[in-house]
Scaffold this motif. Structure first.
Motif, PDB file in Angstrom:
ATOM      1  N   SER A  26       4.051  32.703  17.338  1.00 26.79           N
ATOM      2  CA  SER A  26       5.195  33.569  17.626  1.00 26.79           C
ATOM      3  C   SER A  26       5.826  33.228  18.979  1.00 26.79           C
ATOM      4  O   SER A  26       7.062  33.184  19.108  1.00 26.79           O
ATOM      5  CB  SER A  26       4.748  35.032  17.614  1.00 26.79           C
ATOM      6  N   GLN A  29       7.806  30.059  18.669  1.00 27.04           N
ATOM      7  CA  GLN A  29       9.072  30.319  17.974  1.00 27.04           C
ATOM      8  C   GLN A  29      10.082  30.962  18.922  1.00 27.04           C
ATOM      9  O   GLN A  29      11.273  30.620  18.908  1.00 27.04           O
ATOM     10  CB  GLN A  29       8.822  31.228  16.761  1.00 27.04           C
ATOM     11  N   CYS A  62      10.344  33.886  12.803  1.00 27.98           N
ATOM     12  CA  CYS A  62       9.742  34.904  13.687  1.00 27.98           C
ATOM     13  C   CYS A  62       9.412  36.173  12.915  1.00 27.98           C
ATOM     14  O   CYS A  62       8.336  36.755  13.083  1.00 27.98           O
ATOM     15  CB  CYS A  62      10.703  35.239  14.825  1.00 27.98           C
ATOM     16  N   THR A  65       6.325  35.733  10.931  1.00 34.78           N
ATOM     17  CA  THR A  65       5.110  35.780  11.744  1.00 34.78           C
ATOM     18  C   THR A  65       4.730  37.225  12.074  1.00 34.78           C
ATOM     19  O   THR A  65       3.547  37.582  12.061  1.00 34.78           O
ATOM     20  CB  THR A  65       5.287  34.974  13.043  1.00 34.78           C
ATOM     21  N   VAL A  66       5.721  38.048  12.356  1.00 35.05           N
ATOM     22  CA  VAL A  66       5.470  39.476  12.596  1.00 35.05           C
ATOM     23  C   VAL A  66       4.825  40.098  11.356  1.00 35.05           C
ATOM     24  O   VAL A  66       3.859  40.872  11.461  1.00 35.05           O
ATOM     25  CB  VAL A  66       6.779  40.215  12.949  1.00 35.05           C
ATOM     26  N   ILE A  90       3.247  42.036  19.562  1.00 33.29           N
ATOM     27  CA  ILE A  90       4.068  41.303  18.587  1.00 33.29           C
ATOM     28  C   ILE A  90       5.445  41.947  18.469  1.00 33.29           C
ATOM     29  O   ILE A  90       6.454  41.257  18.286  1.00 33.29           O
ATOM     30  CB  ILE A  90       3.362  41.231  17.201  1.00 33.29           C
ATOM     31  N   ASP A  94       8.950  40.080  19.282  1.00 33.04           N
ATOM     32  CA  ASP A  94       9.997  40.119  18.263  1.00 33.04           C
ATOM     33  C   ASP A  94      11.296  40.710  18.816  1.00 33.04           C
ATOM     34  O   ASP A  94      12.386  40.219  18.514  1.00 33.04           O
ATOM     35  CB  ASP A  94       9.510  40.937  17.064  1.00 33.04           C
TER      36      ASP A  94
END
Length: 216
Positions: A26, A29, A62, A65-66, A90, A94
């Motif tokens: 993350s 990214q 992204c 990934t979250v 996270i 984000d």
């Protein structure tokens, strides 16, 4: 509150192979988005569209990934640090990526052609913030590295303050020197999005610092 049982068990179970790779992914990214935005504004206008399309793809990655992190939270009882901290971290990463993507969208929406010195500087600051976030995430992988987080967080806070000053000064200059209302709105919106991204990066810093205090 830190869960003492979970904290104790963290020393008894094998090294985390679920969450840290996702956080590293993350943060990379996030840095890729910041780097791509910097490349976009430093490219000729006709070439920017490809960079903006890349940012859209990175934003989708992204978000995925979250989703993966949230799924792992549901699947795993034991976590490398408190569940609420995992969720907060996270989410903060984000939110930072969303703010950078919002800045890219405003560049497109308002068709910004002339890139001012302030825009370049704020974009550079955001890229530096994301580099620091990536380093901070790397420090979570080992308790011996946790002390480095304090240094990283201090730098992030300094960058956020610097971005505030650049933003405020540039806005004042726009209102003083620009007569066209559309131009004022255009640059005000772009600068605001870039400054917000540094605020969100500071939120990441706050979460990292909280984790450090609990586990150092």
């Amino acid at each position: 509150m830190s869960n003492p049982i979970n904290k104790l068990l963290q020393f008894l179970v094998p090294k985390d192979t679920k969450f840290m790779p996702l956080f590293e992914k993350s943060s990379q990214q996030l840095l890729d988005i910041a780097t791509t935005l910097d490349q976009a504004i430093n490219s000729p206008k006709k070439e920017r569209e490809e960079y903006f399309k890349k940012i859209d793809r990175l934003e989708a990655a992204c978000d995925e990934t979250v989703r993966e992190v949230n799924l792992e939270l549901q699947r795993n009882f034991l976590t490398p640090f408190d569940r609420e901290d995992i969720h907060a971290l996270i989410r903060a990463i984000d939110d930072t990526s969303d703010s950078l993507c919002d800045a890219a969208s405003r560049f497109q929406l308002y068709q910004v052609e002339d890139i001012t010195k302030s825009i370049r500087k704020l974009t550079e600051i955001n890229q530096e913030c994301c580099q620091l976030i990536k380093k901070g995430i790397g420090c979570l992988a080992g308790s011996k590295k946790l002390a480095h987080i304090a240094v990283i967080c201090k730098k992030l806070n300094e960058l956020e303050l610097k971005a505030d000053k650049i933003h405020d000064k540039s806005i004042a200059e726009i209102f003083e020197n620009e007569a066209d209302v559309k131009t004022v709105i255009k640059y005000k919106e772009v600068l605001a999005a870039l400054e917000t991204a540094t605020d969100k990066a500071k939120d990441v810093s706050n979460v990292l610092e909280g984790i450090m205090v609990k586990y150092a």
